[in-house]
Write a protein that holds these residues in place. Structure first.
Motif, PDB file in Angstrom:
ATOM      1  N   TYR A  12       0.867  -1.187   0.000  1.00  0.00           N
ATOM      2  CA  TYR A  12       0.000   0.000   0.000  1.00  0.00           C
ATOM      3  C   TYR A  12       0.898   1.228   0.000  1.00  0.00           C
ATOM      4  CZ  TYR A  12      -3.386   3.550   1.224  1.00  0.00           C
ATOM      5  OH  TYR A  12      -4.159   4.702   1.211  1.00  0.00           O
ATOM      6  N   ASN A  41      -3.189  -3.037  -2.253  1.00  0.00           N
ATOM      7  CA  ASN A  41      -4.367  -2.577  -1.514  1.00  0.00           C
ATOM      8  C   ASN A  41      -4.816  -1.204  -2.016  1.00  0.00           C
ATOM      9  OD1 ASN A  41      -6.054  -3.793   0.333  1.00  0.00           O
ATOM     10  ND2 ASN A  41      -4.610  -3.683   2.031  1.00  0.00           N
ATOM     11  N   SER A  63      -6.754  -5.147  -5.202  1.00  0.00           N
ATOM     12  CA  SER A  63      -8.015  -4.850  -4.528  1.00  0.00           C
ATOM     13  C   SER A  63      -8.495  -3.476  -4.994  1.00  0.00           C
ATOM     14  CB  SER A  63      -7.825  -4.856  -3.010  1.00  0.00           C
ATOM     15  OG  SER A  63      -9.028  -4.513  -2.358  1.00  0.00           O
ATOM     16  N   ASN A  66      -8.838  -0.202  -0.365  1.00  0.00           N
ATOM     17  CA  ASN A  66      -7.936  -0.625   0.703  1.00  0.00           C
ATOM     18  C   ASN A  66      -8.748  -1.391   1.742  1.00  0.00           C
ATOM     19  OD1 ASN A  66      -6.102  -0.936   2.749  1.00  0.00           O
ATOM     20  ND2 ASN A  66      -5.500   1.220   2.853  1.00  0.00           N
ATOM     21  N   GLY A  72      -6.568  -7.768   3.244  1.00  0.00           N
ATOM     22  CA  GLY A  72      -5.580  -8.012   2.201  1.00  0.00           C
ATOM     23  C   GLY A  72      -4.952  -9.387   2.320  1.00  0.00           C
TER      24      GLY A  72
END
Length: 306
Positions: A12, A41, A63, A66, A72
């Protein structure tokens, strides 16, 4: 060759950290067949496909939003083919064949539920990641200074944390999720056959370890053989530091977890005793802040925990 371990890494907005983490897995993991499942994410820093260009052998799952640390990792687990699952933080780097070392311990000791390795800071110091579950009795012992009656060895066993010698194997109540190895088959005994997603971020590792230890009756172990460099907090872009970071990000989840597992009354008493502990200490601003924070959770903040 069959995959032995599925290594799940969440990205992320941590491109440089994630790249170094993946590189270390490919460089250091020699004796164990593995797959890397990278979960992006919903990063905005760069296109996640860049990781496929650098590492064409990994699996990439994106994804749309998030979904946090737990969400995740569960997305990665749903795509995993390995006998073992390793949750590996993007802010870590393997320093030796940590995966093989960790699985070797599992193969020798069937009662282990979760195994973590020796986490090292960039300066070489060992991170104190072994913890005990929150306990009223333990806080009372601290409040009345009964811990002074314990030998160093007894304190290490009773409190863990910074009291431990991390150069020997340690049985803990819970460990950090930075290097978190377990058998995939154990998920059959989890709700919905996946890791709990109660928390978006922070507190998941304690909740997962509680299930392994208290429900599945398995051990939580920190072992010195796997060596992992861990840039603590580097994957969290928050500017909060120290107790303020704990207060804002971790304490609410800890309180909620305690209320879920022990009940609200237990949680209130726990934070009340903890508040009294800090009120009894040297009257500096830090201790006053901690005492007031825990008193707030004992009296009011727990009402907000659902």
């Amino acid at each position: 060759m069959d995959v032995k371990v599925s290594i799940i890494i969440i990205n992320y907005n941590t491109y440089e950290l994630t790249k170094k983490c993946i590189e270390s897995v490919f460089t250091k993991t020699i004796a164990t067949p593995f797959e890397i499942i990278l979960i992006d994410n919903a990063s905005t820093e760069c296109k996640p496909e860049i990781f496929l260009e650098l590492f064409p052998d990994i699996q990439l799952a994106k994804s749309r939003q998030n979904v946090g640390f737990a969400g995740g990792n569960n997305l990665g687990i749903s795509k995993a083919n390995g006998e073992y699952i390793l949750l590996l933080n993007s802010d870590t780097e393997l320093l030796n064949d940590a995966v093989t070392e960790a699985i070797a311990v599992f193969e020798q000791e069937a009662d282990i539920g979760v195994l973590s390795g020796q986490l090292l800071s960039p300066d070489g110091s060992i991170q104190a990641q072994a913890g005990r579950f929150p306990s009223i009795m333990r806080e009372i012992r601290e409040l009345f200074r009964l811990n002074k009656l314990l030998s160093p060895k007894q304190r290490a066993h009773y409190y863990l944390g910074t009291e431990c010698d991390y150069n020997v194997p340690i049985d803990a109540d819970w460990v950090w999720g930075a290097f978190f190895l377990f058998r995939k088959s154990d998920l059959e005994f989890f709700p919905d056959k996946k890791l709990h997603e109660t928390f978006f971020m922070y507190g998941e590792d304690m909740q997962w370890c509680y299930h392994f230890k208290k429900i599945l009756n398995k051990r939580i172990v920190v072992h010195p053989a796997p060596k992992i460099l861990h840039h603590v907090g580097a994957s969290d872009k928050s500017s909060l530091k120290g107790f303020q970071r704990y207060k804002e990000k971790m304490l609410p989840n800890e309180a909620r977890w305690l209320a879920i597992t022990k009940g609200r009354i237990y949680a209130r008493v726990f934070y009340l005793v903890k508040s009294l502990l800090y009120f009894s200490m040297k009257r500096n601003e830090e201790n006053k802040q901690k005492a007031a924070t825990y008193l707030s959770f004992a009296c009011r903040a727990l009402d907000k925990q659902k």
